[in-house]
Design a protein around this motif. Structure first.
Motif, PDB file in Angstrom:
ATOM      1  N   LYS A   1      92.781 -30.750  73.078  1.00 16.13           N
ATOM      2  CA  LYS A   1      93.857 -31.756  72.966  1.00 16.13           C
ATOM      3  C   LYS A   1      93.363 -32.988  72.211  1.00 16.13           C
ATOM      4  O   LYS A   1      94.070 -33.536  71.354  1.00 16.13           O
ATOM      5  CB  LYS A   1      94.334 -32.156  74.360  1.00 16.13           C
ATOM      6  N   LEU A   2      92.137 -33.408  72.531  1.00 15.50           N
ATOM      7  CA  LEU A   2      91.576 -34.595  71.887  1.00 15.50           C
ATOM      8  C   LEU A   2      91.375 -34.354  70.389  1.00 15.50           C
ATOM      9  O   LEU A   2      91.749 -35.192  69.552  1.00 15.50           O
ATOM     10  CB  LEU A   2      90.245 -34.950  72.553  1.00 15.50           C
ATOM     11  N   LEU A   3      90.791 -33.195  70.061  1.00 13.99           N
ATOM     12  CA  LEU A   3      90.538 -32.883  68.645  1.00 13.99           C
ATOM     13  C   LEU A   3      91.849 -32.726  67.881  1.00 13.99           C
ATOM     14  O   LEU A   3      91.935 -33.088  66.710  1.00 13.99           O
ATOM     15  CB  LEU A   3      89.704 -31.604  68.528  1.00 13.99           C
ATOM     16  N   ARG A   4      92.867 -32.210  68.560  1.00 14.98           N
ATOM     17  CA  ARG A   4      94.173 -32.057  67.899  1.00 14.98           C
ATOM     18  C   ARG A   4      94.734 -33.413  67.499  1.00 14.98           C
ATOM     19  O   ARG A   4      95.320 -33.552  66.412  1.00 14.98           O
ATOM     20  CB  ARG A   4      95.122 -31.314  68.845  1.00 14.98           C
ATOM     21  N   GLU A   5      94.566 -34.420  68.364  1.00 13.07           N
ATOM     22  CA  GLU A   5      95.043 -35.772  68.022  1.00 13.07           C
ATOM     23  C   GLU A   5      94.281 -36.341  66.821  1.00 13.07           C
ATOM     24  O   GLU A   5      94.867 -36.918  65.912  1.00 13.07           O
ATOM     25  CB  GLU A   5      94.873 -36.706  69.226  1.00 13.07           C
ATOM     26  N   VAL A   6      92.953 -36.157  66.840  1.00 11.23           N
ATOM     27  CA  VAL A   6      92.132 -36.668  65.731  1.00 11.23           C
ATOM     28  C   VAL A   6      92.505 -35.958  64.434  1.00 11.23           C
ATOM     29  O   VAL A   6      92.668 -36.585  63.376  1.00 11.23           O
ATOM     30  CB  VAL A   6      90.620 -36.471  66.034  1.00 11.23           C
ATOM     31  N   GLU A   7      92.643 -34.632  64.503  1.00  7.93           N
ATOM     32  CA  GLU A   7      92.989 -33.851  63.307  1.00  7.93           C
ATOM     33  C   GLU A   7      94.350 -34.255  62.764  1.00  7.93           C
ATOM     34  O   GLU A   7      94.550 -34.365  61.547  1.00  7.93           O
ATOM     35  CB  GLU A   7      92.998 -32.352  63.659  1.00  7.93           C
ATOM     36  N   SER A   8      95.281 -34.489  63.681  1.00  4.16           N
ATOM     37  CA  SER A   8      96.631 -34.878  63.253  1.00  4.16           C
ATOM     38  C   SER A   8      96.618 -36.207  62.502  1.00  4.16           C
ATOM     39  O   SER A   8      97.204 -36.335  61.428  1.00  4.16           O
ATOM     40  CB  SER A   8      97.546 -34.959  64.468  1.00  4.16           C
ATOM     41  N   GLU A   9      95.920 -37.199  63.085  1.00  6.35           N
ATOM     42  CA  GLU A   9      95.934 -38.535  62.479  1.00  6.35           C
ATOM     43  C   GLU A   9      95.073 -38.619  61.214  1.00  6.35           C
ATOM     44  O   GLU A   9      95.474 -39.236  60.225  1.00  6.35           O
ATOM     45  CB  GLU A   9      95.451 -39.579  63.503  1.00  6.35           C
ATOM     46  N   LEU A  10      93.898 -38.009  61.244  1.00  7.54           N
ATOM     47  CA  LEU A  10      92.981 -38.137  60.101  1.00  7.54           C
ATOM     48  C   LEU A  10      93.267 -37.140  58.986  1.00  7.54           C
ATOM     49  O   LEU A  10      93.029 -37.433  57.814  1.00  7.54           O
ATOM     50  CB  LEU A  10      91.528 -37.951  60.558  1.00  7.54           C
ATOM     51  N   LEU A  11      93.757 -35.951  59.347  1.00  7.67           N
ATOM     52  CA  LEU A  11      93.869 -34.884  58.350  1.00  7.67           C
ATOM     53  C   LEU A  11      95.317 -34.523  58.022  1.00  7.67           C
ATOM     54  O   LEU A  11      95.741 -34.619  56.868  1.00  7.67           O
ATOM     55  CB  LEU A  11      93.115 -33.636  58.835  1.00  7.67           C
ATOM     56  N   ALA A  12      96.065 -34.099  59.032  1.00  6.46           N
ATOM     57  CA  ALA A  12      97.406 -33.580  58.761  1.00  6.46           C
ATOM     58  C   ALA A  12      98.302 -34.618  58.073  1.00  6.46           C
ATOM     59  O   ALA A  12      98.986 -34.310  57.091  1.00  6.46           O
ATOM     60  CB  ALA A  12      98.056 -33.111  60.062  1.00  6.46           C
ATOM     61  N   LYS A  13      98.274 -35.853  58.563  1.00  8.97           N
ATOM     62  CA  LYS A  13      99.194 -36.865  58.031  1.00  8.97           C
ATOM     63  C   LYS A  13      98.808 -37.368  56.648  1.00  8.97           C
ATOM     64  O   LYS A  13      99.633 -37.921  55.927  1.00  8.97           O
ATOM     65  CB  LYS A  13      99.282 -38.047  59.006  1.00  8.97           C
ATOM     66  N   TYR A  14      97.536 -37.169  56.267  1.00  9.16           N
ATOM     67  CA  TYR A  14      97.095 -37.704  54.974  1.00  9.16           C
ATOM     68  C   TYR A  14      96.607 -36.603  54.022  1.00  9.16           C
ATOM     69  O   TYR A  14      95.950 -36.897  53.033  1.00  9.16           O
ATOM     70  CB  TYR A  14      95.973 -38.726  55.189  1.00  9.16           C
ATOM     71  N   GLU A  15      96.956 -35.342  54.348  1.00  7.34           N
ATOM     72  CA  GLU A  15      96.425 -34.247  53.515  1.00  7.34           C
ATOM     73  C   GLU A  15      96.843 -34.384  52.054  1.00  7.34           C
ATOM     74  O   GLU A  15      96.012 -34.326  51.143  1.00  7.34           O
ATOM     75  CB  GLU A  15      96.871 -32.877  54.058  1.00  7.34           C
ATOM     76  N   GLN A  16      98.132 -34.565  51.816  1.00  6.41           N
ATOM     77  CA  GLN A  16      98.604 -34.650  50.425  1.00  6.41           C
ATOM     78  C   GLN A  16      97.980 -35.838  49.699  1.00  6.41           C
ATOM     79  O   GLN A  16      97.586 -35.730  48.535  1.00  6.41           O
ATOM     80  CB  GLN A  16     100.136 -34.743  50.382  1.00  6.41           C
ATOM     81  N   ASP A  17      97.887 -36.983  50.396  1.00  5.54           N
ATOM     82  CA  ASP A  17      97.277 -38.170  49.775  1.00  5.54           C
ATOM     83  C   ASP A  17      95.825 -37.896  49.399  1.00  5.54           C
ATOM     84  O   ASP A  17      95.358 -38.296  48.328  1.00  5.54           O
ATOM     85  CB  ASP A  17      97.341 -39.359  50.741  1.00  5.54           C
ATOM     86  N   LEU A  18      95.112 -37.217  50.296  1.00  5.76           N
ATOM     87  CA  LEU A  18      93.704 -36.919  50.034  1.00  5.76           C
ATOM     88  C   LEU A  18      93.546 -35.948  48.866  1.00  5.76           C
ATOM     89  O   LEU A  18      92.757 -36.179  47.950  1.00  5.76           O
ATOM     90  CB  LEU A  18      93.069 -36.288  51.281  1.00  5.76           C
ATOM     91  N   LEU A  19      94.299 -34.850  48.925  1.00  3.99           N
ATOM     92  CA  LEU A  19      94.146 -33.800  47.906  1.00  3.99           C
ATOM     93  C   LEU A  19      94.556 -34.293  46.529  1.00  3.99           C
ATOM     94  O   LEU A  19      94.036 -33.811  45.519  1.00  3.99           O
ATOM     95  CB  LEU A  19      94.979 -32.570  48.279  1.00  3.99           C
ATOM     96  N   GLN A  20      95.470 -35.256  46.489  1.00  4.74           N
ATOM     97  CA  GLN A  20      95.996 -35.700  45.204  1.00  4.74           C
ATOM     98  C   GLN A  20      95.351 -36.994  44.699  1.00  4.74           C
ATOM     99  O   GLN A  20      95.826 -37.576  43.714  1.00  4.74           O
ATOM    100  CB  GLN A  20      97.513 -35.886  45.320  1.00  4.74           C
ATOM    101  N   LYS A  21      94.280 -37.443  45.369  1.00  2.00           N
ATOM    102  CA  LYS A  21      93.591 -38.638  44.863  1.00  2.00           C
ATOM    103  C   LYS A  21      93.163 -38.393  43.425  1.00  2.00           C
ATOM    104  O   LYS A  21      92.559 -37.365  43.101  1.00  2.00           O
ATOM    105  CB  LYS A  21      92.381 -38.958  45.745  1.00  2.00           C
ATOM    106  N   GLU A  22      93.434 -39.380  42.565  1.00  2.75           N
ATOM    107  CA  GLU A  22      93.323 -39.148  41.118  1.00  2.75           C
ATOM    108  C   GLU A  22      91.924 -38.746  40.664  1.00  2.75           C
ATOM    109  O   GLU A  22      91.749 -37.791  39.918  1.00  2.75           O
ATOM    110  CB  GLU A  22      93.777 -40.405  40.371  1.00  2.75           C
ATOM    111  N   HIS A  23      90.915 -39.458  41.103  1.00  4.17           N
ATOM    112  CA  HIS A  23      89.564 -39.216  40.591  1.00  4.17           C
ATOM    113  C   HIS A  23      88.648 -38.512  41.584  1.00  4.17           C
ATOM    114  O   HIS A  23      87.479 -38.294  41.297  1.00  4.17           O
ATOM    115  CB  HIS A  23      88.920 -40.537  40.162  1.00  4.17           C
ATOM    116  N   SER A  24      89.201 -38.193  42.770  1.00  2.00           N
ATOM    117  CA  SER A  24      88.310 -37.558  43.758  1.00  2.00           C
ATOM    118  C   SER A  24      89.017 -36.523  44.611  1.00  2.00           C
ATOM    119  O   SER A  24      88.448 -36.037  45.579  1.00  2.00           O
ATOM    120  CB  SER A  24      87.712 -38.628  44.675  1.00  2.00           C
ATOM    121  N   GLY A  25      90.278 -36.180  44.269  1.00  2.00           N
ATOM    122  CA  GLY A  25      91.027 -35.195  45.053  1.00  2.00           C
ATOM    123  C   GLY A  25      90.541 -33.778  44.801  1.00  2.00           C
ATOM    124  O   GLY A  25      89.502 -33.536  44.183  1.00  2.00           O
TER     125      GLY A  25
END
Length: 774
Positions: A247-271
């Motif tokens: 449950k704890l890891l799911r919260e961390v994964e949701s906030e750090l990864l799931a919600k920002y996946e597109q932003d991370l993958l599409q970063k212009e010079h480092s995605g």
């Protein structure tokens, strides 16, 4: 003896109260001696006596109630006032101390009142004494301090997340209280602590993620996220209950990864695209590890991977197209090499390297995930089926294999390297939709290799004439020559059979077998000549081929010189004596001859085609011949004569002198032997101008596809009897897609053709419904 006087309730309880007060003073750290055995036995005996007296002096029920009151009084007098004085970490330490004291008190009192447990509690199905003590703590102490205690625990956890050192053992012991008051249930831990912890965790990482996504590059962000997940796992191991981990890891994964996946993958010079472009394998592996934790988190990465690989492939296609176009402009008017230009060869080599590179990415960075194997497959299918500089990848791959396998090819590789490269080419073939086109091009090249390699390996120290012929018969596959070249041919055919099925390679295997049988037949012919004492003016080597296995060759009624005729007649005599009901068809276009040319400066050995040799031998009988005379004596069509004379008088080796001089052949030209001809080499090979086989191969493949579609339609309808048009088309496509991608319009035409030939009929009421006619 008089009855023993019963113990009154208040009298007995006064004795017990003195023991309880002594225990409390010990717990509170006041000066007091420990219980000795006599005191313990006195207290135990008092309870025993009060519980075993006859009614109305059996005070079991009253003692059970006063046992509970003893805890409640102690809690209200001592415990709660002490706890209400403190906050935060001090509160937690006091709570832990009070909890430990309470457990000691429960242990001692439950021993004093043990007789109640053994009989009264059991008979009346009441809470055991230990549980009563725990319930008193839960209902009064825990209920009073749980909010403040939880708040203090959460503050300590946040301080630890910020990098401070905290007392983990104390936290673990405090959280054990939340668990133990549940008395076997996790309800109190989950409701009173875990729910709030998960909400606080989500809020904490929501704030952190919002900061990091703006400040950090994708690799930096992923490093922090991975570190946070690792630390949260350690946190669970150190002091939280194991059930909290997912449950704890799911919260961390949701906030750090799931919600920002597109932003991370599409970063212009480092995605993701930048990491693939810059070959950041370690970061890509981390990206896979992180996003594999969230539902469908890998899909966008796989899509990005597919787009990148396909883009890299299309770059290769574009580069080779530009290079070939530039070369065409530079070499305008010159004949092109049949096995593809060096740029096209390099293209296939680069595609292999590209596949090696990204296949290693799939295995090392993406843990051999089937999702990424699928993405790689789709990417290669995307660009491998594009036209490359006017050719298909199927043709280029066949040419590449030809260059790799033929003697004297430009690829100078060791046997191991050749085997490895062939294996990689066969893997690439899986991405080609037109496998039948590859098969036909490969078969053409294989035929040439088998026939020319045999020629190259023969001993030509003497003047030799070799004719290739076809025979109308079939033969079984047997052993192959053990030379390295044949080993490679056999190896790739084995791989192709595994990849595409036995039907794919049956003709090619038959061709290789033919060569082995032909060698045995040539040996038999040589022995026959010795027995018959036949002396031929030439050394003749004949390769008998099975018509069904080999490509179709142009047949012509060549008027052979006498030297050749005598050899051919001898072989016919031998063959007809040995073989019944089989017809020989001589394919002169595939023959090779070695003639000795006696020129003024020096004698040269000329490696020629049979047609070229027949042409030159005419000049043993005539000093000069016109175009018409050459055509008449050879009995050939104008197209063939022009090609022959051009190769001997206008190309690199001008063995014949032409009048008038020039680079083209006309019907008014006259020819004679160029006695001044010479070359620095003692032996030269005179090539014929290459012919464009591509058009014929494509025509042959189109014809075979029509037959294959017809067979698939009939096969499907024979088993189904009645079928809708759309379903029939889908089933035919499914059957044939392993070899080629059938065109829907062509399938429709073939259905119409089969209707006209009474294989099928349309339903009278529904034109979209077909019936099979037996």
């Amino acid at each position: 003896m008089a009855d023993k006087k019963p113990i009154e309730l208040e009298e007995g309880w006064a004795s017990m109260q003195r023991g309880i007060d002594k225990l409390i003073r010990l717990l509170e750290g006041e000066t007091e001696s420990q219980f000795n055995a006599e005191q313990y036995m006195m207290l135990y005996t008092t309870i025993y006596n009060m519980c075993t007296q006859k009614p109305p002096y059996d005070y079991s029920e009253h003692l059970y109630q006063r046992y509970r009151e003893a805890f409640n009084n102690y809690i209200n007098d001592k415990v709660l006032p002490a706890l209400r004085e403190h906050r935060d970490e001090v509160l937690l330490r006091e709570l832990l101390s009070r909890w430990n004291n309470h457990k000691v008190m429960v242990r001692w009192l439950s021993r004093f009142f043990n007789y109640l447990d053994r009989y009264y509690v059991l008979r009346h199905s009441l809470h055991p004494l230990k549980d009563v003590g725990l319930l008193c703590f839960r209902d009064q102490v825990y209920a009073d301090v749980k909010r403040n205690a939880r708040s203090a625990v959460l503050k300590l956890i946040e301080r630890e997340r910020e990098g401070e050192l905290i007392d983990k053992m104390m936290l673990k012991n405090i959280l054990d209280i939340f668990i133990e008051v549940g008395m076997g249930s996790m309800d109190h831990y989950e409701r009173d602590f875990e729910e709030v912890l998960l909400n606080e965790t989500a809020s904490y990482y929501k704030r952190k993620a919002a900061e990091w996504i703006n400040e950090d590059s994708c690799p930096e962000y992923m490093l922090k996220a991975e570190d946070c997940l690792r630390l949260e796992e350690e946190r669970v191991d150190n002091y939280l209950h194991a059930s909290t981990k997912p449950k704890l890891l799911r919260e961390v994964e949701s906030e750090l990864l799931a919600k920002y996946e597109q932003d991370l993958l599409q970063k212009e010079h480092s995605g993701c695209a930048a990491l693939l472009r810059d070959d950041k394998t370690e970061d890509l592996a981390r990206m896979y590890r992180l996003f594999s934790r969230i539902t469908r988190g890998l899909d966008p990465i796989a899509d990005c991977f597919k787009e990148h690989v396909e883009s890299e492939g299309m770059k290769l296609v574009k580069e080779v197209a530009e290079a070939v176009e530039a070369k065409k402009e530079k070499d305008a008017g010159k004949p092109s090499r049949d096995s593809g230009t060096s740029h096209e060869q390099q293209y296939v080599r680069q595609v292999i390297q590209l596949h090696d590179k990204y296949l290693s990415y799939v295995s090392t960075c993406f843990a051999n995930s089937s999702l990424f194997h699928k993405a790689l497959k789709e990417a290669f299918e995307g660009f491998c089926n594009k036209a490359v500089a006017g050719s298909t990848s199927a043709e280029l791959m066949a040419n590449f294999c030809d260059n790799l396998l033929k003697k004297g090819g430009s690829e100078k590789l060791s046997d191991e390297a050749i085997e490895e490269t062939l294996e990689k080419v066969v893997k690439l073939l899986a991405y080609i939709s037109d496998k039948d086109l590859f098969a036909e091009f490969y078969r053409k090249r294989l035929a040439r290799r088998l026939l020319q390699d045999k020629s190259a390996s023969d001993d030509h120290e003497r003047s030799t004439l070799k004719q290739q012929c076809g025979a109308q018969f079939t033969s079984n596959m047997q052993g192959m020559d053990k030379s390295a070249s044949d080993d490679h041919e056999r190896s790739i055919l084995t791989r192709l059979k595994q990849q595409c099925g036995a039907q794919f390679t049956s003709k090619m295997e038959g061709m290789v077998t033919d060569l082995q049988l032909a060698r045995e037949k040539q040996q038999n012919f040589d022995e026959w000549k010795q027995r018959k004492n036949k002396q031929l003016p030439i050394d003749l080597s004949v390769t008998v081929l099975t018509t069904g296995f080999w490509p179709t060759y142009k047949s012509m009624d060549l008027a052979l010189p006498g030297e050749m005729v005598e050899g051919i007649e001898a072989f016919k005599e031998f063959y007809e004596a040995e073989t019944k009901h089989r017809k020989l068809t001589w394919i002169y276009t595939q023959g090779t001859a070695v003639l000795k040319g006696n020129f003024d400066i020096k004698s040269l050995e000329l490696v020629l085609s049979t047609l070229q040799a027949a042409t030159l031998l005419l000049f043993n009988e005539a000093e000069e011949l016109s175009y018409g005379e050459v055509q008449e004596r050879l009995n050939l069509q104008e197209e063939d004569v022009t090609r022959l004379l051009h190769s001997l008088s206008c190309a690199k080796y001008q063995i014949l002198a032409k009048e008038p001089a020039g680079r083209t052949i006309s019907k008014n030209d006259k020819f004679k032997l160029n006695v001044k001809f010479t070359d620095r080499m003692k032996r030269i090979k005179v090539p014929l101008p290459p012919t464009d086989e591509k058009k014929k191969v494509i025509e042959d493949v189109d014809k075979d596809r029509r037959y294959a579609i017809d067979a698939a339609i009939v096969r499907t309808m024979k088993s189904r009897k009645v079928l809708q048009h759309q379903q029939l088309v889908l089933e035919v496509v499914q059957q044939l897609s392993r070899m080629f991608k059938p065109d829907f319009k062509l399938i429709k035409k073939r259905i119409e053709d089969l209707i006209s030939r009474d294989y099928l009929e349309r339903d009278k009421d529904n034109p979209q419904l077909f019936k099979y006619l037996a």
